[in-house]
Design an enzyme around this catalytic site. Structure first.
Site, short mmCIF file in Angstrom:
data_model
loop_
_atom_site.label_atom_id
_atom_site.label_comp_id
_atom_site.label_asym_id
_atom_site.label_seq_id
_atom_site.Cartn_x
_atom_site.Cartn_y
_atom_site.Cartn_z
N GLU A 107 0.86 -1.19 0.02
CA GLU A 107 -0.07 -0.04 -0.03
C GLU A 107 0.87 1.18 0.13
OE1 GLU A 107 -1.62 -1.31 3.27
OE2 GLU A 107 -3.27 -2.65 2.47
N ASN A 112 2.25 9.88 -2.94
CA ASN A 112 3.81 9.50 -2.83
C ASN A 112 4.34 9.28 -4.36
OD1 ASN A 112 6.40 8.74 -2.23
ND2 ASN A 112 5.72 7.56 -0.40
N TYR A 119 7.91 1.88 -7.82
CA TYR A 119 7.24 0.44 -7.72
C TYR A 119 6.88 0.20 -9.36
CZ TYR A 119 7.01 1.20 -2.81
OH TYR A 119 7.22 1.27 -1.57
C1 COA Z 1 10.87 6.02 -2.46
C2 COA Z 1 12.26 5.90 -1.89
C3 COA Z 1 12.57 4.83 -1.15
C4 COA Z 1 13.14 5.90 -3.29
O1 COA Z 1 14.39 5.60 -2.86
P1 COA Z 1 15.51 6.15 -3.75
O2 COA Z 1 16.87 5.57 -3.49
O3 COA Z 1 15.66 7.89 -3.70
O4 COA Z 1 15.28 5.62 -4.88
P2 COA Z 1 16.25 5.34 -6.18
O5 COA Z 1 17.28 6.59 -6.44
O6 COA Z 1 16.62 3.99 -6.67
O7 COA Z 1 15.21 5.62 -7.69
C5 COA Z 1 14.46 4.45 -8.45
C6 COA Z 1 13.44 5.03 -9.15
O8 COA Z 1 12.52 5.74 -8.29
C7 COA Z 1 11.61 6.72 -9.06
N1 COA Z 1 12.07 7.88 -7.98
C8 COA Z 1 12.68 7.97 -6.92
N2 COA Z 1 12.83 9.35 -6.37
C9 COA Z 1 11.90 10.01 -7.23
C10 COA Z 1 11.38 11.20 -7.32
N3 COA Z 1 11.70 12.05 -6.05
N4 COA Z 1 10.49 11.68 -7.98
C11 COA Z 1 9.98 10.68 -9.09
N5 COA Z 1 10.58 9.46 -9.23
C12 COA Z 1 11.40 9.20 -8.27
C13 COA Z 1 12.33 7.02 -10.36
O9 COA Z 1 11.69 6.12 -11.23
C14 COA Z 1 13.69 6.29 -10.20
O10 COA Z 1 14.34 5.96 -11.16
P3 COA Z 1 15.30 6.87 -12.17
O11 COA Z 1 16.32 7.54 -10.79
O12 COA Z 1 16.09 6.12 -13.05
O13 COA Z 1 14.44 8.00 -12.57
C15 COA Z 1 12.73 7.13 -1.24
O14 COA Z 1 12.02 8.42 -1.90
C16 COA Z 1 12.22 7.28 0.28
O15 COA Z 1 12.76 7.01 1.23
N6 COA Z 1 10.96 8.12 0.36
C17 COA Z 1 10.37 8.12 1.77
C18 COA Z 1 9.95 6.73 2.30
C19 COA Z 1 8.77 6.40 1.58
O16 COA Z 1 7.89 7.14 1.09
N7 COA Z 1 8.83 5.11 1.23
C20 COA Z 1 7.69 4.36 0.27
C21 COA Z 1 6.61 3.88 1.26
S1 COA Z 1 5.52 3.10 0.52
#
Ligand code: COA
Length: 153
Positions: A107, A112, A119
């Protein structure tokens, strides 16, 4: 990208760092006790990303019969957009494939965008909506699934 670090299973010793990242990442964080319980829960699979002897991210799920229910994934704000989230999700998917799970579900807050984009980049599809599922701030939950096996065969 993540060449410098490693992905490994979470231990109780990681919980302080994981909890810090949790607090920096969510408006309603899980408690430290919850993570300590998860570290000992035989149904829970948690991975951490470690670099320079420090944990910078984590991801977890519950292995329930033949399904994986992703509970949380978070990366320290200083280390986002470097591929760590992708590497952690990849570890969960690899575990699921190696253990014959039919798929992974989760979920996510409908607002977000970073998480939903992450995902979707792995093929997760929207499968339903739970209206007003979240508080502080209020939001709907999108239910997503990634099927790993063809259920019709
Ligand atoms: C979601 C989260 C875990 C992503 O981690 P991350 O290490 O920054 O992600 P990555 O660098 O591996 O990015 C992978 C892909 O995610 C997407 N993505 C990550 N951050 C993004 C942003 N700010 N905006 C849009 N797409 C994004 C992109 O598709 C990205 O691929 P790309 O870099 O080739 O475009 C991070 O933003 C986070 O910790 N958020 C807060 C916690 C949270 O919301 N968790 C999910 C709960 S359901």
């Amino acid at each position: 990208m993540t060449q410098k670090g490693i992905i490994r299973g979470m231990t109780k010793e990681d919980v302080d760092s994981v909890y810090e990242i949790e607090k920096l990442s969510f408006s309603v964080p899980w408690s430290k006790e919850s993570f300590l319980e998860e570290a000992e829960n035989s149904y829970a699979i948690y991975f951490v990303y470690e670099e320079d002897s420090k944990v910078w991210g984590f991801a977890g799920m519950h292995h329930i019969v033949d399904e994986g229910h992703i509970t949380n994934i978070a990366v320290h704000p200083e280390k986002r957009r470097q591929g760590i989230g992708k590497a952690l999700l990849c570890a969960l998917i690899s575990y699921a494939k190696e253990n014959g799970l039919i798929g992974l579900t989760l979920e996510v807050r409908s607002k977000n965008i970073p998480a939903i984009s992450l995902y979707k980049s792995f093929g997760f599809k929207e499968a339903g909506l739970r209206k007003n599922y979240y508080t502080n701030p209020p939001d709907d939950a999108i239910i997503m699934w990634l099927y790993l096996k063809n259920l019709k065969t």
